[in-house]
Design a protein around this motif. Structure first.
Motif, short mmCIF file in Angstrom:
data_model
loop_
_atom_site.label_atom_id
_atom_site.label_comp_id
_atom_site.label_asym_id
_atom_site.label_seq_id
_atom_site.Cartn_x
_atom_site.Cartn_y
_atom_site.Cartn_z
N TYR A 145 0.83 -1.21 0.00
CA TYR A 145 0.00 0.00 0.00
C TYR A 145 0.86 1.26 0.00
O TYR A 145 2.02 1.25 0.46
CB TYR A 145 -0.93 0.02 1.20
N THR A 146 0.27 2.34 -0.48
CA THR A 146 0.97 3.63 -0.49
C THR A 146 1.17 4.15 0.92
O THR A 146 2.22 4.71 1.24
CB THR A 146 0.16 4.66 -1.30
N ALA A 147 0.18 3.96 1.77
CA ALA A 147 0.23 4.46 3.14
C ALA A 147 -0.89 3.81 3.95
O ALA A 147 -1.71 3.07 3.39
CB ALA A 147 0.10 5.99 3.17
N ALA A 148 -0.90 4.09 5.24
CA ALA A 148 -1.91 3.52 6.13
C ALA A 148 -2.49 4.61 7.01
O ALA A 148 -1.82 5.59 7.36
CB ALA A 148 -1.30 2.42 7.01
N VAL A 149 -3.76 4.44 7.37
CA VAL A 149 -4.44 5.32 8.31
C VAL A 149 -4.89 4.47 9.50
O VAL A 149 -5.50 3.42 9.31
CB VAL A 149 -5.66 6.02 7.67
N LEU A 150 -4.57 4.92 10.68
CA LEU A 150 -4.96 4.19 11.89
C LEU A 150 -5.80 5.10 12.78
O LEU A 150 -5.36 6.19 13.14
CB LEU A 150 -3.72 3.73 12.65
N TYR A 164 5.81 0.73 11.55
CA TYR A 164 7.20 1.22 11.64
C TYR A 164 8.18 0.15 11.19
O TYR A 164 9.19 0.46 10.53
CB TYR A 164 7.51 1.66 13.06
N ALA A 165 7.92 -1.10 11.51
CA ALA A 165 8.81 -2.18 11.09
C ALA A 165 8.87 -2.29 9.58
O ALA A 165 9.89 -2.69 9.01
CB ALA A 165 8.37 -3.49 11.71
N MET A 166 7.76 -1.94 8.91
CA MET A 166 7.72 -1.99 7.45
C MET A 166 8.10 -0.67 6.81
O MET A 166 8.23 -0.59 5.59
CB MET A 166 6.30 -2.38 6.99
N ALA A 167 8.24 0.39 7.64
CA ALA A 167 8.42 1.76 7.12
C ALA A 167 7.24 2.14 6.23
O ALA A 167 7.40 2.81 5.21
CB ALA A 167 9.74 1.91 6.38
N LEU A 168 6.06 1.69 6.61
CA LEU A 168 4.82 2.01 5.90
C LEU A 168 4.30 3.35 6.42
O LEU A 168 3.90 3.43 7.59
CB LEU A 168 3.79 0.91 6.13
N PRO A 169 4.32 4.41 5.63
CA PRO A 169 3.86 5.71 6.12
C PRO A 169 2.47 5.60 6.73
O PRO A 169 1.55 5.01 6.15
CB PRO A 169 3.85 6.58 4.85
N THR A 250 3.23 12.26 -2.51
CA THR A 250 4.20 11.18 -2.76
C THR A 250 5.56 11.47 -2.15
O THR A 250 6.15 10.63 -1.47
CB THR A 250 4.35 10.95 -4.27
N ASP A 251 6.09 12.67 -2.37
CA ASP A 251 7.43 13.00 -1.87
C ASP A 251 7.47 13.01 -0.35
O ASP A 251 8.41 12.50 0.27
CB ASP A 251 7.87 14.37 -2.40
N SER A 252 6.44 13.57 0.27
CA SER A 252 6.42 13.62 1.73
C SER A 252 6.28 12.22 2.32
O SER A 252 6.81 11.94 3.41
CB SER A 252 5.27 14.52 2.22
N LEU A 253 5.59 11.32 1.64
CA LEU A 253 5.47 9.95 2.13
C LEU A 253 6.81 9.24 2.09
O LEU A 253 7.15 8.46 2.99
CB LEU A 253 4.44 9.18 1.30
N GLU A 254 7.61 9.50 1.07
CA GLU A 254 8.95 8.91 0.99
C GLU A 254 9.81 9.38 2.17
O GLU A 254 10.51 8.58 2.79
CB GLU A 254 9.61 9.30 -0.33
#
Length: 279
Positions: A145-150, A164-169, A250-254
């Motif tokens: 996925y591009t990112a996650a919302v919790l 965090y372990a996956m570095a998934l934004p 996109t850039d900020s997620l990286e």
């Protein structure tokens, strides 16, 4: 745990072990009569004299200390079992964690609001939940996925450390927004009050509250100390419109992924050092 603890106290073994995440044991006992709660706490105190007792983060350690009078260290969760490298397959796919929140009426209402905002803003983001497919996602699935919302529905959640372990934004509501949301969402298995052993500590603001009643002081005092709001890297949103803008960046997620990965490496080093010190 109660059975294993009773057996160990009656017939100790030479093997070394630790009890980590011990605060979670209190959850199931919280609905039991007070005599049983005190018995469980008594076992905790007895075990602490011979076995290292650890918490998974500061909030859980504070609850344990209030109930038992004994301070225990907090060893951070590293969730290395979920360390799939973040590798988004297509832009704009956002996973909604956790499915138990999004699949209930309050979560469904929030999703309908997000869908209306997406239409108004002409957003191409795709919001998906594991519950949509009537199944479970693997960590490899999540890493695509591009990112996650919790939407945190408790004071401590493994899904956060796993991201965090996956570095998934990942993004969570800003603290005051979460307070408004949590009054309408099933919240707080970890925040239920519990019995106290004689000699237990008291705090000016205790780490317990009734999630269905006004509790702004307890909520803000303790939630701001949780991993959600102390770990660097997680995005915070004050509105759902802001959330959609974040998901499209996109850039900020990286950059966020890099910051989360760096923090996770530090957490792993810290946890390893704490566990080595127990030998």
């Amino acid at each position: 745990f109660a059975l294993c603890a009773a057996m160990y106290l009656s017939s100790p073994t030479p093997e070394r072990f630790v009890v980590w995440n011990c605060r979670y044991v209190l959850d199931g006992a919280g609905g039991q009569p007070q005599d049983f709660q005190l018995w469980v706490l008594g076992m905790f105190r007895a075990m602490a004299a011979v076995v290292p007792m650890l918490a998974c983060e500061g909030f859980a350690a504070a609850q344990y200390e209030v109930c038992t009078g004994a301070a225990i260290p907090a060893v951070p969760r590293t969730a290395r079992y979920s360390a799939q490298p973040w590798a988004p397959r297509s832009p704009g796919r956002i996973v909604l964690l956790r499915s138990r929140v999004w699949g209930r009426l309050p979560g469904l209402y929030i999703r309908s609001v997000l869908d209306l905002l997406r239409a108004e803003q002409g957003s191409s983001l795709s919001l998906e939940s594991p519950g949509d497919n009537s199944g479970w996602y693997t960590y490899a699935d999540l890493a695509r996925y591009t990112a996650a919302v919790l939407l945190p529905n408790d004071a401590t959640m493994y899904a956060f450390a796993e991201a965090y372990a996956m570095a998934l934004p990942i993004a969570v509501p800003a603290l005051k927004m979460l307070y408004r949301l949590h009054r309408s969402v099933p919240f707080g298995f970890m925040v239920h009050d519990f019995a106290r052993l004689p000699g237990a500590h008291t705090l000016a603001v205790e780490p317990f509250w009734d999630a269905q009643k006004p509790n702004v002081t307890n909520f803000l005092t303790w939630m701001q100390q949780t991993d959600f709001y102390t770990w660097p890297g997680a995005a915070k949103f004050d509105s759902f419109s802001q959330l959609l803008l974040w998901g499209a960046g996109t850039d900020s997620l990286e950059r966020q992924a890099q910051e989360m990965a760096a923090w996770h490496r530090q957490q792993c080093e810290r946890a390893e050092a704490q566990f080595r010190a127990l030998r």
